[in-house]
Motif scaffolding. Structure first.
Motif, short mmCIF file in Angstrom:
data_model
loop_
_atom_site.label_atom_id
_atom_site.label_comp_id
_atom_site.label_asym_id
_atom_site.label_seq_id
_atom_site.Cartn_x
_atom_site.Cartn_y
_atom_site.Cartn_z
N UNK A 1 29.33 80.29 51.94
CA UNK A 1 30.59 80.86 52.39
C UNK A 1 31.70 80.72 51.35
N UNK A 2 31.57 79.77 50.42
CA UNK A 2 32.63 79.55 49.44
C UNK A 2 32.88 80.80 48.60
N UNK A 3 31.81 81.50 48.23
CA UNK A 3 31.98 82.71 47.43
C UNK A 3 32.80 83.75 48.19
N UNK A 4 32.52 83.90 49.49
CA UNK A 4 33.27 84.86 50.29
C UNK A 4 34.73 84.42 50.45
N UNK A 5 34.93 83.15 50.70
CA UNK A 5 36.28 82.61 50.90
C UNK A 5 37.17 82.87 49.69
N UNK A 6 36.68 82.51 48.51
CA UNK A 6 37.51 82.70 47.32
C UNK A 6 37.65 84.17 46.93
N UNK A 7 36.57 84.94 47.08
CA UNK A 7 36.66 86.37 46.75
C UNK A 7 37.65 87.09 47.64
N UNK A 8 37.75 86.70 48.89
CA UNK A 8 38.72 87.31 49.80
C UNK A 8 40.15 87.16 49.28
N UNK A 9 40.40 86.12 48.52
CA UNK A 9 41.76 85.78 48.07
C UNK A 9 41.98 86.10 46.60
N UNK A 10 41.11 86.95 46.03
CA UNK A 10 41.17 87.26 44.61
C UNK A 10 42.34 88.16 44.23
N UNK A 11 43.16 88.57 45.20
CA UNK A 11 44.33 89.38 44.89
C UNK A 11 45.46 88.60 44.25
N UNK A 12 45.44 87.26 44.37
CA UNK A 12 46.45 86.46 43.68
C UNK A 12 46.15 86.48 42.18
#
Length: 357
Positions: free
Chosen positions: A38-49
């Motif tokens: 799930x970590x990959x999904x969690x961080x990728x979701x926030x890659x707009x910063x």
């Protein structure tokens, strides 16, 4: 406000905006320290910063303090983090892995080797910690020998090389929040009589050696550090010399040409101004609890080059879009901060998803 969305050069990377995801422990790694799926999904979701700084990641067995925190020193760790960095890069984001050695903020039940924590001196922090057996008092740590301090420096450098191998754009050294590096800075935790204790220059030596070793290992332009001057967490007291210690430390770190300095601000505005003068590189400022209406204020005032946010990014995967649109934010749910599944981790809705619902 428009400056927030301007590209900015940080080290060897050009970031798409000046908003940063602050490091936040989420305690969802496997027991061996490998980041979960799930970590990959969690961080990728926030890659707009513009930049993601990951949760604190231990550089060695001795560096672990809490349950289910990730590491970055084994092949399994590298493979786990590679999934995450690939996912973030696929979304056009940048990600630094934060290297965190917990030092005395550790319990034997939480570590792979089940030994007490290590620290500058054998002084307990005087607090408890959650373990598999529930809350327990943190035991007195074992004081590191001089040679072991030097080995810890080498462990940080090794972990930095492994982070780059895992695809990270760089590493942020965790020198804040009462963990090992700040334990060396604080007389309340460091009563050593060797070259790592006593005078300001000696207490700052470990932080400078870690930063220098990592810069030599992966390049200064991929190396950064986070500090929290004046923190009083868990028995940390930097004393009356605290502000002068940070003036010295920042000036010495500035000589290394690091990618950025990340300050978790505790409210000493004159010291912050002095740090700004002494630091010629990029400065990221994190004001814990900063209200939504103050987003962008430090950049506009020239106090920082970038601003870092924690719980607002945690609860809003489309944080940047919401800031641009002046849209309402999801409220972070504390019951999902540490441990668990996708609940309050990867299931916070975006604006579009909320409208559809």
């Amino acid at each position: 406000m428009s400056q927030l969305f301007d590209p900015v050069r940080v080290g060897r990377h050009t970031l798409q905006n000046r908003l940063v995801m602050a490091p936040m422990t989420r305690s969802r790694a496997q027991f061996d320290g490998t980041p979960g799926e799930l970590a990959a999904r969690y961080y990728a979701q926030r890659a707009g910063v513009g930049l993601i700084v990951t949760e604190g990641t231990q550089p060695s067995d001795d560096g672990q303090g809490y349950l289910s925190t990730p590491g970055i020193y084994t092949d399994a760790h590298v493979a786990g983090w590679k999934r995450t960095t690939d996912a973030v890069h696929a979304k056009g984001g940048h990600i630094f892995i934060q290297l965190m050695h917990a030092g005395r903020m550790s319990h034997p039940d939480n570590t792979p080797h089940h030994r007490p924590g290590v620290a500058p001196s054998a002084i307990a922090p005087g607090t408890g910690m959650f373990t598999v057996k529930g809350m327990q008092d943190i035991p007195v740590p074992r004081a590191l020998s001089t040679e072991e301090v030097r080995q810890s420096v080498a462990d940080f450098a090794f972990a930095a090389r492994r982070a780059v191998e895992a695809g990270a754009d760089g590493v942020e050294i965790h020198g804040a929040n009462a963990y090992l590096i700040q334990q060396f800075l604080a007389p309340s935790a460091n009563t050593r009589t060797d070259e790592y204790g006593g005078a300001i220059a000696h207490r700052a030596r470990f932080a400078i050696e870690v930063a220098s070793a990592i810069a030599d290992a992966i390049g200064a332009d991929r190396t950064a550090i986070r500090l929290s001057p004046g923190t009083t967490l868990w028995g940390i007291d930097e004393g009356v010399e605290g502000p002068d210690l940070y003036r010295y430390l920042v000036a010495e770190l500035d000589k290394l040409g690091l990618a950025y300095l990340h300050i978790a601000h505790q409210g000493d505005e004159p010291l912050l101004a002095d740090i700004r003068k002494r630091w010629r590189g990029k400065l990221i400022l994190n004001r814990p609890g900063r209200p939504r209406e103050q987003v962008g204020a430090d950049i506009a005032a020239g106090a920082a080059d970038l601003e870092a946010y924690g719980s607002m990014v945690l609860a809003n995967p489309d944080f940047v879009e919401r800031i641009k649109a002046n849209a309402p934010m999801n409220e972070p749910r504390r019951e999902g901060f540490f441990g668990g599944t996708e609940k309050f981790y990867t299931d916070y809705p975006t604006l579009a998803e909320a409208e559809e619902a």
